[in-house]
Design a protein around this motif. Sequence first.
Motif, PDB file in Angstrom:
ATOM      1  N   UNK A   1      30.363 -23.200 -84.251  1.00 40.06           N
ATOM      2  CA  UNK A   1      30.486 -22.384 -85.450  1.00 40.06           C
ATOM      3  C   UNK A   1      31.150 -21.042 -85.165  1.00 40.06           C
ATOM      4  N   UNK A   2      31.297 -20.235 -86.222  1.00 42.42           N
ATOM      5  CA  UNK A   2      31.945 -18.936 -86.114  1.00 42.42           C
ATOM      6  C   UNK A   2      31.064 -17.921 -85.388  1.00 42.42           C
ATOM      7  N   UNK A   3      31.704 -16.967 -84.754  1.00 42.31           N
ATOM      8  CA  UNK A   3      30.968 -15.794 -84.253  1.00 42.31           C
ATOM      9  C   UNK A   3      30.787 -14.827 -85.422  1.00 42.31           C
TER      10      UNK A   3
ATOM     11  N   UNK B   1      38.234 -30.316 -90.153  1.00 42.40           N
ATOM     12  CA  UNK B   1      38.101 -28.990 -89.571  1.00 42.40           C
ATOM     13  C   UNK B   1      36.637 -28.589 -89.458  1.00 42.40           C
ATOM     14  N   UNK B   2      35.843 -28.895 -90.467  1.00 38.40           N
ATOM     15  CA  UNK B   2      34.414 -28.542 -90.417  1.00 38.40           C
ATOM     16  C   UNK B   2      33.725 -29.205 -89.234  1.00 38.40           C
ATOM     17  N   UNK B   3      34.040 -30.472 -88.973  1.00 39.73           N
ATOM     18  CA  UNK B   3      33.425 -31.165 -87.846  1.00 39.73           C
ATOM     19  C   UNK B   3      33.828 -30.565 -86.512  1.00 39.73           C
ATOM     20  N   UNK B   4      35.095 -30.158 -86.410  1.00 35.01           N
ATOM     21  CA  UNK B   4      35.556 -29.539 -85.172  1.00 35.01           C
ATOM     22  C   UNK B   4      34.857 -28.199 -84.963  1.00 35.01           C
ATOM     23  N   UNK B   5      34.702 -27.417 -86.015  1.00 39.02           N
ATOM     24  CA  UNK B   5      34.022 -26.121 -85.896  1.00 39.02           C
ATOM     25  C   UNK B   5      32.561 -26.297 -85.501  1.00 39.02           C
TER      26      UNK B   5
ATOM     27  N   UNK C   1      31.923 -19.857 -81.086  1.00 33.73           N
ATOM     28  CA  UNK C   1      30.938 -19.645 -80.025  1.00 33.73           C
ATOM     29  C   UNK C   1      31.267 -20.410 -78.745  1.00 33.73           C
ATOM     30  N   UNK C   2      31.936 -21.568 -78.864  1.00 25.56           N
ATOM     31  CA  UNK C   2      32.281 -22.350 -77.671  1.00 25.56           C
ATOM     32  C   UNK C   2      33.756 -22.724 -77.705  1.00 25.56           C
TER      33      UNK C   2
ATOM     34  N   UNK D   1      31.996 -11.989 -85.732  1.00 24.29           N
ATOM     35  CA  UNK D   1      33.209 -11.229 -85.984  1.00 24.29           C
ATOM     36  C   UNK D   1      34.322 -12.067 -86.576  1.00 24.29           C
ATOM     37  N   UNK D   2      34.045 -13.325 -86.874  1.00 27.27           N
ATOM     38  CA  UNK D   2      35.096 -14.216 -87.385  1.00 27.27           C
ATOM     39  C   UNK D   2      35.373 -13.947 -88.851  1.00 27.27           C
ATOM     40  N   UNK D   3      36.589 -14.241 -89.246  1.00 22.81           N
ATOM     41  CA  UNK D   3      36.975 -14.205 -90.657  1.00 22.81           C
ATOM     42  C   UNK D   3      37.056 -15.647 -91.144  1.00 22.81           C
ATOM     43  N   UNK D   4      36.045 -16.142 -91.851  1.00 23.30           N
ATOM     44  CA  UNK D   4      36.015 -17.551 -92.269  1.00 23.30           C
ATOM     45  C   UNK D   4      37.184 -17.933 -93.169  1.00 23.30           C
ATOM     46  N   UNK D   5      37.869 -16.967 -93.739  1.00 22.75           N
ATOM     47  CA  UNK D   5      39.005 -17.284 -94.600  1.00 22.75           C
ATOM     48  C   UNK D   5      40.225 -17.722 -93.809  1.00 22.75           C
TER      49      UNK D   5
END
Length: 226
Positions: A218-220, A209-213, A196-197, A222-226
Motif C-alpha cells: 500500500x501507499x506510504x 493496479x489495486x492488486x499490485x499496490x 511500503x515495499x 507521503x504518497x499522493x493517491x491521485x
Amino acid sequence: GLKPFGYDLFDQAVSTFSPITDVPVPADYVVGPGDQLRVLLYGSQNRNLPLVVSRDGVVNFPELGPIAVGGMRFSAAKANIENRVAQQMIGVRANVTMGDTRAIRVFVLGEVRQPGTYTVSGLASMTSALFASGGVKPIGSLRDIQLKRQGAVVRRLDLYDLLIRGDTAGDAKLQPGDVIFIPPIGPVVTVEGEVKRPAIYELRGETGVDGVLQMAGGFTTEADPG
C-alpha cells in the motif's frame, strides 16, 4: 536498484534439518515402511509396544501376529489396531500414537539453486524441501511451485501467500517419490516510489493496479493517491 520480491527468504542457511518429532501427526498422514507406531496397552495388561512398519507394510504384534497398516492413513491404521486389540485380547484396550517417522526421498528440480534428490522427514512439506535445496533462483517462479505425484500436478504453491499474508495452507505434505518443480518466473511488474515495499513483483493471472499496490504494502503516508 530494486530487487525481485521474496528471494531473500533463502539467503540465510537453515540452522538445522533435524527430524520433525514435536509436531502432531495429521490424520491423513500415510503410514509406510520405516514408521514407528507406539501401542499403549492398558487394562488387564499394561505395556508399551514400539512397532516398526516392515517393508511389507505390516507391524508384528506379539499376541495378534502381523497387522497390515502400510498405505493406510494414520487414523485408519490407529483404528485398525485398537479394534483388533479390543476384539481379540480380553480386558485389554489400546491407544496408538505415532513414534519416529520414516525418511522419504523426493526430487527438487527446475530453477532451484541445488537441484537433485533429497531425503527429508515423512512429515516434511514443500517448503522444507525447498530450503534443503537452497531455495529458488531469481529466474525461478515463486508463484507457481508445482508438486507432481505420479506425473500429475497435485498442488501449486504460491509463496506470496506465505510471504505477504503468512498463509501456509498451500504448503502440502510430501510423499515418497514426489517431485517439486520450479518453472521459470512469469510476468513481472516494478513498483517504486511512495509504497511500503518497493520491489519487482511476479504476477499471477490478470492483476490490476489495486492488486499490485496491495502486494507492495500500500501507499506510504507521503504518497499522493491521485
